[in-house]
Motif scaffolding. Structure first.
Motif, PDB file in Angstrom:
ATOM      1  N   THR A  14      40.356  43.887  41.909  1.00 16.61           N
ATOM      2  CA  THR A  14      39.651  44.163  40.658  1.00 16.61           C
ATOM      3  C   THR A  14      38.609  45.269  40.793  1.00 16.61           C
ATOM      4  O   THR A  14      38.133  45.797  39.788  1.00 16.61           O
ATOM      5  N   HIS A  19      41.007  47.863  44.612  1.00 13.31           N
ATOM      6  CA  HIS A  19      41.397  48.730  43.502  1.00 13.31           C
ATOM      7  C   HIS A  19      41.947  50.051  44.039  1.00 13.31           C
ATOM      8  O   HIS A  19      43.027  50.511  43.631  1.00 13.31           O
ATOM      9  N   ARG A  37      40.296  37.603  40.393  1.00 16.13           N
ATOM     10  CA  ARG A  37      39.907  36.575  39.431  1.00 16.13           C
ATOM     11  C   ARG A  37      39.682  37.114  38.027  1.00 16.13           C
ATOM     12  O   ARG A  37      39.663  36.351  37.072  1.00 16.13           O
ATOM     13  N   ARG A  38      39.502  38.437  37.884  1.00 18.14           N
ATOM     14  CA  ARG A  38      39.179  39.020  36.586  1.00 18.14           C
ATOM     15  C   ARG A  38      40.422  39.694  36.007  1.00 18.14           C
ATOM     16  O   ARG A  38      40.726  40.839  36.304  1.00 18.14           O
ATOM     17  N   GLN A  39      41.116  38.936  35.186  1.00 18.99           N
ATOM     18  CA  GLN A  39      42.400  39.389  34.667  1.00 18.99           C
ATOM     19  C   GLN A  39      42.283  40.695  33.892  1.00 18.99           C
ATOM     20  O   GLN A  39      43.168  41.557  33.978  1.00 18.99           O
ATOM     21  N   GLU A  40      41.196  40.842  33.123  1.00 22.71           N
ATOM     22  CA  GLU A  40      41.065  42.056  32.309  1.00 22.71           C
ATOM     23  C   GLU A  40      40.985  43.305  33.186  1.00 22.71           C
ATOM     24  O   GLU A  40      41.510  44.371  32.831  1.00 22.71           O
ATOM     25  N   ARG A  41      40.363  43.195  34.335  1.00 19.76           N
ATOM     26  CA  ARG A  41      40.293  44.337  35.248  1.00 19.76           C
ATOM     27  C   ARG A  41      41.656  44.623  35.875  1.00 19.76           C
ATOM     28  O   ARG A  41      42.018  45.781  36.094  1.00 19.76           O
ATOM     29  N   ARG A  58      46.313  36.966  38.252  1.00 18.81           N
ATOM     30  CA  ARG A  58      45.044  36.266  38.473  1.00 18.81           C
ATOM     31  C   ARG A  58      45.217  35.266  39.611  1.00 18.81           C
ATOM     32  O   ARG A  58      46.112  34.419  39.579  1.00 18.81           O
ATOM     33  N   ASP A  60      42.668  33.064  42.534  1.00 16.87           N
ATOM     34  CA  ASP A  60      41.397  32.718  43.162  1.00 16.87           C
ATOM     35  C   ASP A  60      41.679  32.366  44.621  1.00 16.87           C
ATOM     36  O   ASP A  60      42.471  31.457  44.903  1.00 16.87           O
ATOM     37  N   GLU A 190      31.409  46.708  44.966  1.00 21.71           N
ATOM     38  CA  GLU A 190      30.454  45.706  44.498  1.00 21.71           C
ATOM     39  C   GLU A 190      29.866  44.880  45.635  1.00 21.71           C
ATOM     40  O   GLU A 190      29.115  43.941  45.403  1.00 21.71           O
TER      41      GLU A 190
END
Length: 257
Positions: A14, A19, A37-41, A58, A60, A190
């Motif tokens: 993500t 990435h 974990r962040r599907q939108e990303r 997705r 975890d 991050e």
């Protein structure tokens, strides 16, 4: 969908390393299962490349049933995973061992150690059966060079290195490769924000430096995977030129006591 593409699964895709690695492997001709974990990303990542080249999934890394079911829960045309890039991981806090939050330790162990070995165990039998594959795991120089506050994080990365060395031993005689990549100071992700919980403190980690970047890690992954099939790169340790190991610390407060 064409079967000419090899399949890579990249965890923690993500942001940051994952990435960049996912995009680089698409460029290298892979179809990529990008997990996080962040599907939108993940959906946004898939939207950056030709349709069908990235499967956003997705996942975890602390969900053990999902990790164990992974090989058969993937769409059939994505199940023959050729490359696993164990990138997902995190550090939490810089407190001394007696000051840290034990929950932070548990989270790091669950993600960096348990999740990594579980997904490797899930996908490895398929690679062995096909007598082809490559497991690449992201370690850290923290697994070799201790520093205050690294305690459990450093220990998890030392585990990754030793697990991968033993994995290579188990795979002797089979055409399945195993590599650890251990970066030092890295920006553009991050990592420090998650670790310190504050963007200002995270930015201060890199002040005045020219750290490694996610693209550097992706380049290294691509190089490792691109070696001839008979070549196994066991371990890559990489640092920016602004960093070196600090040597041993000495406490001089006892002089004259």
């Amino acid at each position: 969908m064409s079967q000419k593409f090899r399949i890579a699964l990249v965890t923690g895709a993500t942001a940051g390393f994952g990435h960049a690695i996912a995009l680089r492997l698409v460029h290298e001709g892979y179809r990529v299962i990008a997990t996080g974990r962040r599907q939108e990303r993940l959906e946004a990542l898939a939207g950056q490349v030709e349709a069908g080249r990235i499967l956003p999934l997705r996942l975890d890394m602390t969900d053990l049933p999902a990790l164990r079911a992974l090989p058969h829960s993937l769409p059939q045309e994505w199940q023959a995973v050729d490359v696993l890039v164990n990138n997902a991981g995190l550090a939490l806090g810089l407190e001394k061992a007696w000051q840290t939050n034990p929950q932070d330790w548990e989270t790091m162990i669950a993600t960096n150690v348990t999740g990594l070995v579980e997904i490797t165990r899930a996908l490895l039998p398929g690679m062995v059966a096909r007598n082809s594959g490559h497991v690449v795991s992201l370690g850290s120089t923290a697994g070799t060079y201790p520093y205050p506050g690294a305690n459990v994080y450093g220990a998890t990365k030392a585990f990754v290195d030793q697990f991968m060395r033993n994995l290579r031993s188990d795979l002797l005689g089979r055409q399945v490769r195993a590599t650890t990549i251990a970066p030092g100071l890295c920006g553009g992700s991050e990592f420090s924000q998650v670790r310190l919980g504050d963007q200002g403190k995270a930015d201060a980690v890199y002040a005045g430096t020219a750290p490694l970047l996610p693209q550097d890690i992706a380049e290294t992954v691509a190089w490792v995977l691109g070696q001839p099939a008979h070549v196994n790169i066991n371990h890559v340790e990489m640092m920016p030129t602004c960093q070196a190991s600090a040597g041993l610390a000495v406490d001089r407060s006892m002089l004259g006591s």
